[in-house]
Motif scaffolding. Structure first.
Motif: not given
Length: 186
Positions: A20-24, A67-77
């Motif tokens: 799913i992460a690869e798809t995103a 994390l610092s370089g990201a504007d947002a985080v997507l967690v896939i669990t």
């Protein structure tokens, strides 16, 4: 360019959640970059004794930098025994520190995922949202995606070839980008 860091709570090579992460990543809209951080498996269990300038492990430095370089985080669990995998909880613990200076503080975060059960891992997603909120992230409660029956649904098809999943992932990413815009305007 909006930078979204993707954290996957599964370490298994053939994990549906990794797919799913690869798809995103593969379907990121123009102007959006999604990067999967593969290093959470290398984070030691959180221990305040090693979370010092002199002793912080390089794997943690790399994680906090991502994390610092990201504007947002997507967690896939996925869901492990009705809750979040230990490796993901540990990453959240490292992300929450140093207290008052964490790189996840105020950052828009969405939590999605898939599981074999009939509810698609919603318990794990709810637990992850709770932990991330306590860690200081700006958890997007309205952005949800739980894909049930993953073992059967994706037995013969990769999520990237499932039009419904691709469309739902696009909505998640667009929602995260909108939250980044809102946060930057504030």
């Amino acid at each position: 360019m909006t930078e979204i860091l993707v954290l996957v709570g599964s370490l298994r090579a053939g994990s549906t959640n990794k797919q799913i992460a690869e798809t995103a990543v593969h379907n990121a809209p123009e102007g959006v970059s999604l990067t999967v951080f593969d290093g959470i498996a290398h984070l030691p269990f959180y221990n305040e004794d090693i979370d010092t300038e002199a002793a912080v492990p390089q794997s943690v430095v790399a994680f906090r930098s991502a994390l610092s370089g990201a504007d947002a985080v997507l967690v896939i669990t996925p869901e492990h025994n009705g809750t979040i995998p230990a490796v993901l909880k540990n990453a959240i613990d490292w992300a929450s520190r140093p207290y008052g200076e964490s790189q996840i503080m105020g950052k828009p975060v969405a939590v999605i995922g898939s599981a074999f059960g009939q509810f698609g891992g919603v318990w794990a997603q709810d637990e992850a949202r709770k932990a991330l909120g306590i860690a200081g992230a700006s958890v997007l409660e309205d952005i949800k995606l739980a894909i049930p029956g993953s073992v059967v649904r994706f037995a013969d098809v990769h999520p990237k070839d499932d039009a419904e999943v691709v469309e739902q992932l696009n909505e998640v990413v667009v929602g995260l980008v909108a939250a980044v815009g809102t946060a930057q305007a504030a």
